[in-house]
Design a protein around this motif. Structure first.
Motif, PDB file in Angstrom:
ATOM      1  N   GLN A 220     -59.246  45.870 -50.168  1.00 51.56           N
ATOM      2  CA  GLN A 220     -58.521  44.609 -50.252  1.00 51.56           C
ATOM      3  C   GLN A 220     -58.487  44.097 -51.688  1.00 51.56           C
ATOM      4  N   GLU A 221     -59.608  44.179 -52.371  1.00 55.88           N
ATOM      5  CA  GLU A 221     -59.636  43.736 -53.763  1.00 55.88           C
ATOM      6  C   GLU A 221     -58.747  44.618 -54.637  1.00 55.88           C
ATOM      7  N   SER A 222     -58.812  45.928 -54.432  1.00 54.67           N
ATOM      8  CA  SER A 222     -57.977  46.843 -55.214  1.00 54.67           C
ATOM      9  C   SER A 222     -56.502  46.638 -54.912  1.00 54.67           C
ATOM     10  N   THR A 223     -56.175  46.384 -53.648  1.00 55.92           N
ATOM     11  CA  THR A 223     -54.782  46.164 -53.272  1.00 55.92           C
ATOM     12  C   THR A 223     -54.227  44.912 -53.938  1.00 55.92           C
ATOM     13  N   ARG A 224     -55.013  43.845 -53.937  1.00 56.42           N
ATOM     14  CA  ARG A 224     -54.552  42.617 -54.601  1.00 56.42           C
ATOM     15  C   ARG A 224     -54.343  42.843 -56.097  1.00 56.42           C
ATOM     16  N   LEU A 225     -55.256  43.582 -56.711  1.00 54.51           N
ATOM     17  CA  LEU A 225     -55.113  43.858 -58.134  1.00 54.51           C
ATOM     18  C   LEU A 225     -53.891  44.726 -58.420  1.00 54.51           C
ATOM     19  N   LEU A 226     -53.692  45.776 -57.610  1.00 58.35           N
ATOM     20  CA  LEU A 226     -52.558  46.668 -57.832  1.00 58.35           C
ATOM     21  C   LEU A 226     -51.231  45.973 -57.552  1.00 58.35           C
ATOM     22  N   LEU A 227     -51.194  45.091 -56.560  1.00 61.42           N
ATOM     23  CA  LEU A 227     -49.963  44.343 -56.308  1.00 61.42           C
ATOM     24  C   LEU A 227     -49.613  43.450 -57.494  1.00 61.42           C
ATOM     25  N   ALA A 228     -50.631  42.830 -58.068  1.00 57.17           N
ATOM     26  CA  ALA A 228     -50.387  42.004 -59.255  1.00 57.17           C
ATOM     27  C   ALA A 228     -49.902  42.866 -60.425  1.00 57.17           C
ATOM     28  N   LEU A 229     -50.534  44.028 -60.619  1.00 58.33           N
ATOM     29  CA  LEU A 229     -50.097  44.916 -61.696  1.00 58.33           C
ATOM     30  C   LEU A 229     -48.703  45.476 -61.424  1.00 58.33           C
ATOM     31  N   GLY A 230     -48.399  45.788 -60.157  1.00 60.16           N
ATOM     32  CA  GLY A 230     -47.061  46.283 -59.823  1.00 60.16           C
ATOM     33  C   GLY A 230     -45.990  45.254 -60.097  1.00 60.16           C
ATOM     34  N   ALA A 231     -46.249  44.000 -59.700  1.00 59.38           N
ATOM     35  CA  ALA A 231     -45.286  42.931 -59.992  1.00 59.38           C
ATOM     36  C   ALA A 231     -45.128  42.744 -61.498  1.00 59.38           C
ATOM     37  N   GLY A 232     -46.246  42.838 -62.216  1.00 55.20           N
ATOM     38  CA  GLY A 232     -46.158  42.712 -63.671  1.00 55.20           C
ATOM     39  C   GLY A 232     -45.361  43.839 -64.305  1.00 55.20           C
ATOM     40  N   SER A 233     -45.523  45.059 -63.776  1.00 52.80           N
ATOM     41  CA  SER A 233     -44.756  46.185 -64.318  1.00 52.80           C
ATOM     42  C   SER A 233     -43.266  46.031 -64.050  1.00 52.80           C
ATOM     43  N   LEU A 234     -42.890  45.546 -62.873  1.00 52.38           N
ATOM     44  CA  LEU A 234     -41.471  45.319 -62.581  1.00 52.38           C
ATOM     45  C   LEU A 234     -40.885  44.270 -63.521  1.00 52.38           C
ATOM     46  N   ILE A 235     -41.634  43.196 -63.745  1.00 57.34           N
ATOM     47  CA  ILE A 235     -41.151  42.159 -64.661  1.00 57.34           C
ATOM     48  C   ILE A 235     -41.027  42.716 -66.079  1.00 57.34           C
ATOM     49  N   ALA A 236     -42.013  43.505 -66.498  1.00 61.96           N
ATOM     50  CA  ALA A 236     -41.968  44.075 -67.845  1.00 61.96           C
ATOM     51  C   ALA A 236     -40.773  45.021 -68.002  1.00 61.96           C
ATOM     52  N   ILE A 237     -40.509  45.839 -66.991  1.00 57.90           N
ATOM     53  CA  ILE A 237     -39.352  46.746 -67.059  1.00 57.90           C
ATOM     54  C   ILE A 237     -38.054  45.956 -67.155  1.00 57.90           C
ATOM     55  N   PHE A 238     -37.937  44.903 -66.361  1.00 56.10           N
ATOM     56  CA  PHE A 238     -36.713  44.098 -66.400  1.00 56.10           C
ATOM     57  C   PHE A 238     -36.537  43.442 -67.771  1.00 56.10           C
ATOM     58  N   VAL A 239     -37.627  42.929 -68.317  1.00 54.57           N
ATOM     59  CA  VAL A 239     -37.535  42.275 -69.632  1.00 54.57           C
ATOM     60  C   VAL A 239     -37.126  43.278 -70.702  1.00 54.57           C
ATOM     61  N   ILE A 240     -37.688  44.477 -70.660  1.00 52.54           N
ATOM     62  CA  ILE A 240     -37.322  45.499 -71.647  1.00 52.54           C
ATOM     63  C   ILE A 240     -35.848  45.881 -71.521  1.00 52.54           C
ATOM     64  N   LEU A 241     -35.393  46.078 -70.294  1.00 50.11           N
ATOM     65  CA  LEU A 241     -33.976  46.424 -70.091  1.00 50.11           C
ATOM     66  C   LEU A 241     -33.056  45.289 -70.527  1.00 50.11           C
ATOM     67  N   PHE A 242     -33.447  44.064 -70.207  1.00 53.85           N
ATOM     68  CA  PHE A 242     -32.620  42.922 -70.606  1.00 53.85           C
ATOM     69  C   PHE A 242     -32.583  42.789 -72.132  1.00 53.85           C
ATOM     70  N   THR A 243     -33.715  43.039 -72.780  1.00 58.10           N
ATOM     71  CA  THR A 243     -33.750  42.959 -74.240  1.00 58.10           C
ATOM     72  C   THR A 243     -32.866  44.036 -74.874  1.00 58.10           C
ATOM     73  N   HIS A 244     -32.813  45.204 -74.274  1.00 59.33           N
ATOM     74  CA  HIS A 244     -32.031  46.301 -74.849  1.00 59.33           C
ATOM     75  C   HIS A 244     -30.528  46.124 -74.601  1.00 59.33           C
ATOM     76  N   TYR A 245     -30.165  45.802 -73.360  1.00 64.80           N
ATOM     77  CA  TYR A 245     -28.739  45.706 -73.023  1.00 64.80           C
ATOM     78  C   TYR A 245     -28.183  44.294 -73.144  1.00 64.80           C
ATOM     79  N   ARG A 246     -29.085  43.303 -73.243  1.00 60.30           N
ATOM     80  CA  ARG A 246     -28.678  41.890 -73.323  1.00 60.30           C
ATOM     81  C   ARG A 246     -27.766  41.501 -72.161  1.00 60.30           C
ATOM     82  N   SER A 247     -28.098  42.007 -71.010  1.00 63.62           N
ATOM     83  CA  SER A 247     -27.319  41.716 -69.807  1.00 63.62           C
ATOM     84  C   SER A 247     -28.239  41.818 -68.594  1.00 63.62           C
ATOM     85  N   GLY A 248     -28.372  40.719 -67.874  1.00 65.20           N
ATOM     86  CA  GLY A 248     -29.163  40.747 -66.663  1.00 65.20           C
ATOM     87  C   GLY A 248     -28.520  41.577 -65.581  1.00 65.20           C
TER      88      GLY A 248
END
Length: 466
Positions: A220-248
């Motif tokens: 349960q503790e590992s799952t909560r941590l990995l879910l937080a890291l997974g959400a953070g990775s999705l946000i980071a990927i979106f930010v990188i793509l938005f910064t490169h293409y300048r289009s949401g």
């Protein structure tokens, strides 16, 4: 197979697992089992009753195996209760009397004997007969601080009765453990059903609590941590793509490959009957980056055709870009898939308990994300990506005007060359198809003979010869 053979021995509690997993589980919760239900309270008898009720509530739940209650063997014990009034009359305090009884029954180290390099303790205690027989122990004489000689039975009550061989404590509270393993089902859903069954069948008295631990708690503790890291990775990927293409919009279209990959991962887990675990969650997070990379390969090439090769927005642009990206996408996907196949085929082998779920999740996601990337991504980008692609093309032209001019000149020169070639080929064709013209011989003009002029000495005109 092992469980069926061990079931033939009545009264034997078994727990089947591997040494490494048992060691990890013991480090996590102090119990060698995946699920450890700890019951805390003061009275040992009540704890044992609650543990048996908990065990009965867990029996019959699908997936529960190796169900057992922590062993507490009842053994004969001597219980000595101090008669405070009688002890006070002869000058004994409860503490001093208890210390004397501990020395008599358990023993007390009063010195040491050295034998070379060996050291032996000298222990003061009663003999076995007086320590184990309540009547004999009661006849032992004591000298009180006032000098009075009394028997043990005069100042204390000695009773022989059954008691537990050990008392386990955690966080300064007595506890008893009901342990179980899970087979053929995911750990999370099994524990949730166990919680519901215990809440319905077990009534806890005041002051008694239940805590769910073991591998489930760590998961349960590992799952909560990995879910937080997974959400953070999705946000980071979106930010990188938005910064490169300048289009949401473009970034969102690229990240559509993530749900495409999840379709294959869930399907693969269902086919292989693999339960959801921390290892599979790690595979999902890794798959996010792989699936996004395929979308980047496709969309980036569409934009490249417009910005670098000056191709206008059309269906032909999407078709050409998709065809030119088939080989790179397939090459990366097939390479990764071939590396995972040995792990997928190693189900049940020792040491592959963590790698197998990761491989199943990634391989299933690779298949669906790659296939759907060839069909869905081009259609989605053709429907929603025109505005962003044309804006990026205009910005590229404004930043690199000389590149645009060269591209236009080359394009114009190619057009003129094509037109000249077409004109020359047309002339040649018309000449070849025209009727032949008769040849007329040209008349050769008569050539006059040379005239030689000679000067005369007498001034006469020279004679000309023809």
């Amino acid at each position: 197979m092992i469980e069926e053979k061990l079931a033939a021995f009545p009264g034997v509690a078994t727990g089947i697992g591997q040494p490494i997993s048992h060691r990890i589980e013991h480090l996590l919760s102090g119990v060698r089992a995946q699920v450890a239900i700890k019951i805390f309270g003061d009275d040992l008898g009540t704890l044992r009753t609650l543990a048996e009720q908990t065990k009965a509530a867990m029996e019959g739940i699908p997936g529960v195996a190796d169900l057992q209650v922590e062993q507490q063997v009842l053994i004969p014990q001597l219980h000595i209760s101090v008669n405070r009034a009688a002890a006070a009359r002869v000058g004994f305090t409860p503490a001093s009397l208890t210390d004397a009884m501990e020395t008599a029954t358990k023993g007390k180290v009063v010195g040491q004997v050295l034998d070379g390099l060996k050291v032996f303790d000298i222990t003061l205690t009663l003999d076995d007969h007086h320590r184990t027989d309540p009547t004999a122990l009661g006849l032992v004489r004591l000298v009180s601080p006032t000098g009075a000689i009394v028997l043990v039975q005069d100042v204390a009550e000695i009773i022989e009765k059954l008691g537990p061989n050990e008392v386990q404590r955690e966080s300064l509270r007595r506890r008893i453990v009901v342990s179980a393993n899970v087979r053929g089902r995911d750990l999370g859903s099994t524990v949730e059903e166990i919680k519901k069954s215990i809440a319905m069948d077990v009534q806890l008295p005041q002051g008694y609590t239940i805590q769910y631990g073991g591998l489930y708690e760590a998961q349960q503790e590992s799952t909560r941590l990995l879910l937080a890291l997974g959400a953070g990775s999705l946000i980071a990927i979106f930010v990188i793509l938005f910064t490169h293409y300048r289009s949401g919009m473009v970034a969102a279209q690229i990240m559509l490959n993530v749900p495409f990959a999840l379709i294959g991962s869930v399907t693969a887990m269902a086919i292989t009957r693999e339960p959801f675990s921390v290892a599979s969650l790690v595979g999902f997070i890794s798959l996010t980056g792989i699936a996004t990379r395929n979308g980047v390969l496709m969309v980036s090439h569409y934009i490249h055709l417009m910005t670098e090769e000056r191709q206008t927005w059309s269906k032909e642009l999407i078709i050409r870009g998709s065809q030119e990206r088939v080989a790179p996408v397939l090459m990366t996907a097939v390479t990764a898939g071939l590396g995972l196949i040995p792990l997928v085929l190693s189900k049940g082998e020792p040491g592959k308990e963590i790698l197998y779920p990761v491989a199943v999740v990634i391989l299933g996601g690779l298949i669906t994300s790659t296939l759907l990337d060839f069909f869905v991504t081009p259609a989605i980008f053709y429907r929603f990506g025109k505005t962003a692609a044309e804006r990026l093309a205009r910005e590229h032209v404004e930043k690199h005007p000389h590149t645009a001019g060269e591209a236009k000149a080359v394009h114009h020169g190619d057009t003129e060359s094509k037109e000249e070639r077409k004109t020359e080929s047309g002339k040649a064709a018309s000449t070849a198809n025209a009727a032949p013209i008769p040849s007329i011989p040209n008349p050769v003009p008569a050539i006059a003979p040379p005239i030689r002029i000679e000067a005369q000495a007498d001034g006469k005109q020279p004679e000309g010869t023809a």
